[in-house]
Design an enzyme around this catalytic site. Structure first.
Site, PDB file in Angstrom:
ATOM      1  CB  ILE A  13      -0.894   0.060   1.260  1.00 35.23           C
ATOM      2  CG1 ILE A  13      -1.557  -1.286   1.545  1.00 35.23           C
ATOM      3  CG2 ILE A  13      -1.929   1.168   1.162  1.00 35.23           C
ATOM      4  CD1 ILE A  13      -2.195  -1.367   2.934  1.00 35.23           C
ATOM      5  CE  LYS A  57       4.290  -3.422   9.689  1.00 30.84           C
ATOM      6  NZ  LYS A  57       3.267  -4.471   9.607  1.00 30.84           N
TER       7      LYS A  57
END
Ligand code: HSE
Length: 432
Positions: free
Chosen positions: A137, A206
């Site tokens: 993504i 992340k």
């Protein structure tokens, strides 16, 4: 034709996906971008297991990464071994040796992002890391490039495919936690150490990457409040559903008045919120930006070909910059905000869902609610569905907004009561 020599370190699920992707899309990439990627060397601990399909006869295999990072003909090192060591040395030495680096290593970026970026800037070498968050993504490029010029007020993400897959399977198929985890491992979603996934650490790594990109702060990962999903039971999921709520492992960073909240934990969100319909291995990131407004990115956040797609897009972007002799992207990637401080978890306020396993006797609820009341916590509702004499039953409570610190202190007291049979479970609700 623009030609880049690539050295690939790590030939596991993602590494072999990169070769597969490049082989399948070779002609298209050559035609559209006038670029050829030559995989000159591949390094893996287990070279016997390497499937050579799609590789040129001239590709060299090695078990020693030094043969890759010290090869003067290699332009880009793709690091896909993950973890801190020896990945840090591989990336640092590659940059010092004049190579660009492409990586999916969120853990290393979360711990050593600042050092690596400083090295890259000094050497005018780039570090690309699209696959580090949300696999293929385009999250990194959206924040760094697509939304360049915006102010970020908040980022809210489902950014661990394994955890989301487990929670979705537990909801949809009523299967056990362990069964769903095994399935995620078999499908290649989980980290080699799946504790990173279910403990929330992978999401925290992340989140740290998103924070330096969106807010210009390299956080100490220890300061990111991190809670995983292993204590969530089917009873919690079912009760949430009865309230039109869904439990998701959310990574949240939001800023107000130069204070940044940074936290990862199971979160109750309204069933009609777009993030509530993100199921299975899918990831989604909601970006609250100014002046563009809300932006939602969605896609398969783990798995071989999605992650390989992120790496390939990095290679193509690098090749195009290289060809145009543009400045490295890293030069303007992070602008540090020296005044931004992390907000203490104790100071965060939320509505809470609390589940106790308590003995079913008259007067029990008044003891529990008495402790909550003493800590200034106001109860919005209480439910006890099962009635069983002499054994523990689940009691569900919802609170009005309360400070984290007060909830923590009250729950510590409640968990010490003899009438309470296991540690209470508390889940925060998020309003967007
Ligand atoms: N283990 C990770 C996940 C892989 O489940 O999301 C992608 O980073």
């Amino acid at each position: 034709m623009n030609k880049l020599n690539v050295g690939l370190i790590g030939f596991g699920v993602v590494g072999s996906g990169v070769v597969k992707f490049l082989t399948e899309r070779k002609k298209f990439i050559a035609r559209k971008f006038d670029t050829e990627f030559v995989i000159k060397k591949i390094c893996d601990r287990n070279i016997r297991a390497i499937n050579r399909t799609g590789l040129s006869k001239s590709t060299v295999f090695t078990t020693d990464y030094n043969n890759v990072i010290n090869d003067s003909e290699i332009d880009v090192v793709v690091e896909l071994i993950g973890g801190l060591k020896p990945a840090e040395e591989i990336m640092m030495t590659s940059l010092r040796n004049g190579k660009h680096v492409v990586t999916a290593n969120k853990e290393l970026l979360a711990h050593k992002g600042k050092e690596l970026f400083t090295e890259g800037k000094e050497r005018h070498r780039d570090i690309y890391f699209e696959a580090s968050v949300g696999a293929g993504i385009p999250i990194i490029k959206s924040i760094a490039e697509g939304l360049a010029g915006n102010k970020f007020n908040g980022v809210y993400g489902i950014i661990n495919g394994t955890s989301n897959f487990i929670l979705s399977e537990m909801t949809k198929n009523e299967c056990t936690f362990d069964y769903a985890l095994k399935e995620a491992q078999q499908r290649g979603y989980a980290e080699s150490n799946p504790t990173l996934d279910i403990s929330g650490m992978d999401s925290a790594h992340k989140l740290a990457v998103l924070i330096f990109l969106a807010f210009g702060k390299f956080v100490d990962i220890k300061d990111v409040y991190t809670e995983g999903i292993s204590h969530i039971t089917h009873a919690d999921i079912e009760y949430a559903q009865s309230l039109n709520l869904t439990i998701k492992l959310l990574a949240i960073a939001k800023k107000s008045d130069d204070r940044l909240e940074a936290r990862v934990h199971p979160t109750l969100i309204p069933k009609n919120h777009p993030l509530a319909s993100v199921n299975g291995v899918f990831n989604a990131l909601l970006l609250d930006t100014y002046p563009t407004g809300d932006v939602l990115l969605y896609g398969q956040g783990a798995g071989q070909m999605s992650a390989a797609g992120g790496v390939i897009s990095d290679l193509i972007n690098l090749a195009l910059r290289h060809k145009l002799k543009s400045a490295a992207r890293i030069e303007s990637l992070v602008k540090e905000n020296p005044t931004l401080k992390l907000k203490k978890m104790d100071d965060i306020e939320a509505k809470f869902y609390i589940r106790f396993m308590a003995i079913d006797k008259p007067g029990i609820l008044s003891v529990i609610s008495g402790i909550l009341g003493k800590h200034g916590i106001s109860i919005a509702s209480v439910t006890q569905k099962i009635h069983k004499r002499s054994s523990a039953v689940p009691v569900f409570m919802l609170t009005h907004p309360a400070k984290e610190k007060k909830i923590r202190l009250a729950l510590e007291k409640i968990s010490r009561l003899a009438i309470v049979r296991s540690d209470p479970v508390a889940i925060r609700m998020e309003k967007f």
